[in-house]
Design a protein around this motif. Structure first.
Motif, PDB file in Angstrom:
ATOM      1  N   LEU A  95      -7.146 -16.608   2.385  1.00 36.42           N
ATOM      2  CA  LEU A  95      -6.969 -16.708   3.835  1.00 36.42           C
ATOM      3  C   LEU A  95      -5.528 -17.058   4.106  1.00 36.42           C
ATOM      4  CD1 LEU A  95     -10.082 -18.952   4.632  1.00 36.42           C
ATOM      5  CD2 LEU A  95      -9.925 -16.476   4.977  1.00 36.42           C
ATOM      6  N   SER A  96      -4.865 -16.215   4.859  1.00 33.50           N
ATOM      7  CA  SER A  96      -3.484 -16.484   5.229  1.00 33.50           C
ATOM      8  C   SER A  96      -3.504 -17.145   6.608  1.00 33.50           C
ATOM      9  CB  SER A  96      -2.726 -15.162   5.262  1.00 33.50           C
ATOM     10  OG  SER A  96      -1.365 -15.376   5.062  1.00 33.50           O
ATOM     11  N   ILE A  97      -2.890 -18.320   6.711  1.00 31.57           N
ATOM     12  CA  ILE A  97      -2.962 -19.082   7.957  1.00 31.57           C
ATOM     13  C   ILE A  97      -1.630 -19.025   8.716  1.00 31.57           C
ATOM     14  CG2 ILE A  97      -3.439 -21.356   8.980  1.00 31.57           C
ATOM     15  CD1 ILE A  97      -5.887 -20.011   7.580  1.00 31.57           C
TER      16      ILE A  97
ATOM     17  N   PHE B 191      -7.160 -10.815  11.480  1.00 28.49           N
ATOM     18  CA  PHE B 191      -6.560  -9.501  11.211  1.00 28.49           C
ATOM     19  C   PHE B 191      -6.895  -9.087   9.773  1.00 28.49           C
ATOM     20  CE2 PHE B 191      -4.057 -11.494  14.471  1.00 28.49           C
ATOM     21  CZ  PHE B 191      -3.704 -10.464  15.331  1.00 28.49           C
ATOM     22  N   TYR B 192      -7.139  -7.793   9.589  1.00 29.30           N
ATOM     23  CA  TYR B 192      -7.475  -7.346   8.232  1.00 29.30           C
ATOM     24  C   TYR B 192      -6.758  -6.050   7.881  1.00 29.30           C
ATOM     25  CZ  TYR B 192     -10.389  -3.687  10.249  1.00 29.30           C
ATOM     26  OH  TYR B 192     -10.812  -2.586  10.942  1.00 29.30           O
ATOM     27  N   ASP B 193      -6.486  -5.899   6.590  1.00 31.83           N
ATOM     28  CA  ASP B 193      -5.947  -4.671   6.041  1.00 31.83           C
ATOM     29  C   ASP B 193      -7.088  -3.978   5.306  1.00 31.83           C
ATOM     30  OD1 ASP B 193      -4.617  -2.942   3.955  1.00 31.83           O
ATOM     31  OD2 ASP B 193      -2.844  -3.684   4.999  1.00 31.83           O
ATOM     32  N   THR B 194      -7.120  -2.646   5.317  1.00 32.35           N
ATOM     33  CA  THR B 194      -8.252  -1.929   4.720  1.00 32.35           C
ATOM     34  C   THR B 194      -8.136  -1.807   3.198  1.00 32.35           C
ATOM     35  OG1 THR B 194      -7.103   0.115   5.226  1.00 32.35           O
ATOM     36  CG2 THR B 194      -8.812  -0.575   6.778  1.00 32.35           C
ATOM     37  N   VAL B 195      -7.178  -2.465   2.598  1.00 33.98           N
ATOM     38  CA  VAL B 195      -6.950  -2.375   1.154  1.00 33.98           C
ATOM     39  C   VAL B 195      -8.190  -2.801   0.355  1.00 33.98           C
ATOM     40  CG1 VAL B 195      -5.847  -4.652   0.906  1.00 33.98           C
ATOM     41  CG2 VAL B 195      -5.197  -2.813  -0.634  1.00 33.98           C
ATOM     42  N   ASN B 196      -8.977  -3.706   0.926  1.00 33.33           N
ATOM     43  CA  ASN B 196     -10.251  -4.095   0.297  1.00 33.33           C
ATOM     44  C   ASN B 196     -11.356  -3.913   1.347  1.00 33.33           C
ATOM     45  OD1 ASN B 196     -12.529  -5.877  -0.504  1.00 33.33           O
ATOM     46  ND2 ASN B 196     -11.170  -6.384  -2.205  1.00 33.33           N
ATOM     47  N   ASP B 197     -12.460  -3.269   0.946  1.00 40.14           N
ATOM     48  CA  ASP B 197     -13.452  -2.937   1.987  1.00 40.14           C
ATOM     49  C   ASP B 197     -14.238  -4.157   2.492  1.00 40.14           C
ATOM     50  OD1 ASP B 197     -15.048  -3.222  -0.199  1.00 40.14           O
ATOM     51  OD2 ASP B 197     -15.621  -1.104  -0.345  1.00 40.14           O
TER      52      ASP B 197
ATOM     53  N   TYR C 287      -0.143  -8.266   3.092  1.00 37.76           N
ATOM     54  CA  TYR C 287      -1.588  -8.002   3.034  1.00 37.76           C
ATOM     55  C   TYR C 287      -1.911  -6.669   2.374  1.00 37.76           C
ATOM     56  CZ  TYR C 287      -0.818 -11.856   6.070  1.00 37.76           C
ATOM     57  OH  TYR C 287      -0.358 -13.052   6.559  1.00 37.76           O
ATOM     58  N   ASN C 288      -0.958  -5.763   2.438  1.00 36.95           N
ATOM     59  CA  ASN C 288      -1.086  -4.463   1.810  1.00 36.95           C
ATOM     60  C   ASN C 288      -1.086  -4.579   0.283  1.00 36.95           C
ATOM     61  OD1 ASN C 288      -1.360  -1.777   2.178  1.00 36.95           O
ATOM     62  ND2 ASN C 288       0.835  -1.344   2.211  1.00 36.95           N
ATOM     63  N   ARG C 289      -0.490  -5.646  -0.217  1.00 37.83           N
ATOM     64  CA  ARG C 289      -0.333  -5.815  -1.659  1.00 37.83           C
ATOM     65  C   ARG C 289      -1.418  -6.688  -2.293  1.00 37.83           C
ATOM     66  NH1 ARG C 289       4.387  -4.324  -0.032  1.00 37.83           N
ATOM     67  NH2 ARG C 289       5.921  -3.462  -1.486  1.00 37.83           N
ATOM     68  N   VAL C 290      -2.182  -7.357  -1.463  1.00 36.62           N
ATOM     69  CA  VAL C 290      -3.215  -8.245  -2.020  1.00 36.62           C
ATOM     70  C   VAL C 290      -4.506  -7.461  -2.165  1.00 36.62           C
ATOM     71  CG1 VAL C 290      -4.455 -10.424  -1.751  1.00 36.62           C
ATOM     72  CG2 VAL C 290      -2.120 -10.222  -0.908  1.00 36.62           C
ATOM     73  N   ASN C 291      -5.021  -7.387  -3.406  1.00 42.89           N
ATOM     74  CA  ASN C 291      -6.232  -6.573  -3.593  1.00 42.89           C
ATOM     75  C   ASN C 291      -7.537  -7.354  -3.591  1.00 42.89           C
ATOM     76  OD1 ASN C 291      -5.867  -7.592  -6.259  1.00 42.89           O
ATOM     77  ND2 ASN C 291      -4.506  -5.861  -6.651  1.00 42.89           N
ATOM     78  N   ILE C 292      -7.490  -8.686  -3.705  1.00 37.48           N
ATOM     79  CA  ILE C 292      -8.745  -9.441  -3.591  1.00 37.48           C
ATOM     80  C   ILE C 292      -9.119  -9.511  -2.100  1.00 37.48           C
ATOM     81  CG2 ILE C 292      -8.250 -10.815  -5.675  1.00 37.48           C
ATOM     82  CD1 ILE C 292      -7.914 -13.251  -3.671  1.00 37.48           C
TER      83      ILE C 292
ATOM     84  N   GLY D 239      -9.780 -10.711   1.652  1.00 31.85           N
ATOM     85  CA  GLY D 239      -9.165 -11.770   2.450  1.00 31.85           C
ATOM     86  C   GLY D 239      -8.613 -11.252   3.758  1.00 31.85           C
ATOM     87  N   VAL D 240      -8.208 -12.170   4.599  1.00 30.41           N
ATOM     88  CA  VAL D 240      -7.709 -11.818   5.930  1.00 30.41           C
ATOM     89  C   VAL D 240      -6.556 -12.730   6.348  1.00 30.41           C
ATOM     90  CG1 VAL D 240      -9.834 -10.824   6.893  1.00 30.41           C
ATOM     91  CG2 VAL D 240      -9.502 -13.301   6.964  1.00 30.41           C
ATOM     92  N   LEU D 241      -5.891 -12.285   7.394  1.00 25.02           N
ATOM     93  CA  LEU D 241      -4.882 -13.104   8.069  1.00 25.02           C
ATOM     94  C   LEU D 241      -5.563 -13.735   9.281  1.00 25.02           C
ATOM     95  CD1 LEU D 241      -2.066 -13.953   9.310  1.00 25.02           C
ATOM     96  CD2 LEU D 241      -1.866 -11.577  10.097  1.00 25.02           C
ATOM     97  N   LEU D 242      -5.432 -15.047   9.390  1.00 22.59           N
ATOM     98  CA  LEU D 242      -6.003 -15.733  10.550  1.00 22.59           C
ATOM     99  C   LEU D 242      -4.875 -16.346  11.376  1.00 22.59           C
ATOM    100  CD1 LEU D 242      -9.002 -17.537   8.772  1.00 22.59           C
ATOM    101  CD2 LEU D 242      -9.063 -15.386  10.059  1.00 22.59           C
ATOM    102  N   GLU D 243      -4.696 -15.810  12.584  1.00 19.13           N
ATOM    103  CA  GLU D 243      -3.731 -16.402  13.519  1.00 19.13           C
ATOM    104  C   GLU D 243      -4.583 -17.342  14.375  1.00 19.13           C
ATOM    105  OE1 GLU D 243      -0.353 -15.309  14.011  1.00 19.13           O
ATOM    106  OE2 GLU D 243      -0.275 -13.286  13.153  1.00 19.13           O
ATOM    107  N   VAL D 244      -4.538 -18.635  14.048  1.00 16.44           N
ATOM    108  CA  VAL D 244      -5.550 -19.551  14.598  1.00 16.44           C
ATOM    109  C   VAL D 244      -5.250 -20.043  16.016  1.00 16.44           C
ATOM    110  CG1 VAL D 244      -6.442 -20.227  12.340  1.00 16.44           C
ATOM    111  CG2 VAL D 244      -4.557 -21.534  13.349  1.00 16.44           C
ATOM    112  N   GLY D 245      -4.225 -19.499  16.647  1.00 14.87           N
ATOM    113  CA  GLY D 245      -3.924 -19.845  18.033  1.00 14.87           C
ATOM    114  C   GLY D 245      -2.513 -19.404  18.387  1.00 14.87           C
ATOM    115  N   PHE D 246      -2.166 -19.498  19.672  1.00 20.49           N
ATOM    116  CA  PHE D 246      -0.828 -19.104  20.134  1.00 20.49           C
ATOM    117  C   PHE D 246       0.040 -20.343  20.342  1.00 20.49           C
ATOM    118  CE2 PHE D 246      -0.496 -14.558  21.214  1.00 20.49           C
ATOM    119  CZ  PHE D 246      -1.790 -14.151  20.940  1.00 20.49           C
ATOM    120  N   ILE D 247       1.110 -20.414  19.583  1.00 21.38           N
ATOM    121  CA  ILE D 247       2.053 -21.525  19.725  1.00 21.38           C
ATOM    122  C   ILE D 247       2.831 -21.366  21.042  1.00 21.38           C
ATOM    123  CG2 ILE D 247       3.969 -20.438  18.456  1.00 21.38           C
ATOM    124  CD1 ILE D 247       4.462 -23.178  17.098  1.00 21.38           C
TER     125      ILE D 247
END
Ligand SMILES: [Zn+2]
Length: 220
Positions: free
Chosen positions: A113-115, A131-137, A169-174, A176-184
């Motif tokens: 999880l990328s925070i 947010f997700y990249d389709t690199v892993n289904d 995210y394109n390079r990570v094959n396990i 997972g997702v990017l989580l933007e947990v709010g707007f600063i």
């Protein structure tokens, strides 16, 4: 004889308690990599004297705590205010992201999880988003679950979204997702994101989302 009996009984109770504890650890044995965005020379989004990088780390450490309480083994790509770029890298940002991707891939963790925090020139946007990249289904499934959690727990009205060709995210094959947990950039959300209690709320929401994902995943 009596002594032996009580000794056996004592260990039997210990054993049973152990099993019960294991049953209460829904993330037992899961390896989770958390990637607190930015750090060091890269503060991420900055509003007044507030750095996205600092909040990302604070929130990530809270997530780590909640996941470990539930039996997970948790690693972070950084534990302090630094980036991961190699010394004297020509493109520091690329070097940082590429090392994050390598570390996460090599770990063979069950999930990453990328925070991050979101930011926009318009102050009106708010809400946590996945947010997700389709690199892993599995990524879209995770993004969907996380967005549902954010709706339920953090009152977010945003939708999960696909990203493509992102250098990390394109390079990570396990999975997972990017989580933007709010707007600063949103004044109300910025206030919340600084609060320990709200950071914990985010962490619990993500923990619950992961439990849902692993339950679904082990059945499919
Ligand atoms: Zn960021």
């Amino acid at each position: 004889m009596k002594k032996i009996f009580f000794l056996i009984l004592f260990f039997l109770v210990l054993y049973t308690v152990g099993i019960i504890n294991a049953l209460n650890l829904p993330l037992l044995g899961k390896v989770i990599y958390i990637d607190p965005g930015h750090g060091g020379k890269d503060p991420g989004a900055v509003v007044n004297d507030l750095y996205e990088a600092d909040l990302n780390l604070e929130i990530s450490l809270k997530i780590q705590k909640e996941l470990e309480k539930n039996g997970a083994i948790v690693y972070l790509t950084r534990y302090g205010d630094y980036d991961l770029a190699v010394k004297n890298a020509i493109n520091r940002k690329r070097s940082d992201l590429s090392r994050r991707a390598n570390i996460i891939n090599r770990s063979q963790a069950d999930i990453y999880l990328s925070i991050h925090l979101n930011s926009d020139i318009s102050f009106k946007w708010k809400g946590a988003q996945a947010f997700y990249d389709t690199v892993n289904d599995k990524n879209e499934i995770i993004a969907n679950i996380m967005q549902e959690q954010f709706k339920k727990d953090l009152n977010s009205d945003r939708q999960y979204k696909q990203i493509s060709n992102h250098y990390l995210y394109n390079r990570v094959n396990i999975p997972g997702v990017l989580l933007e947990v709010g707007f600063i950039s949103n004044i109300n959300e910025r206030y919340l994101l600084k609060q320990e209690s709200y950071q914990k709320k985010i962490a619990l929401s993500i923990k619950d989302g992961l439990i849902i994902f692993f339950n679904k995943n082990s059945k499919s």
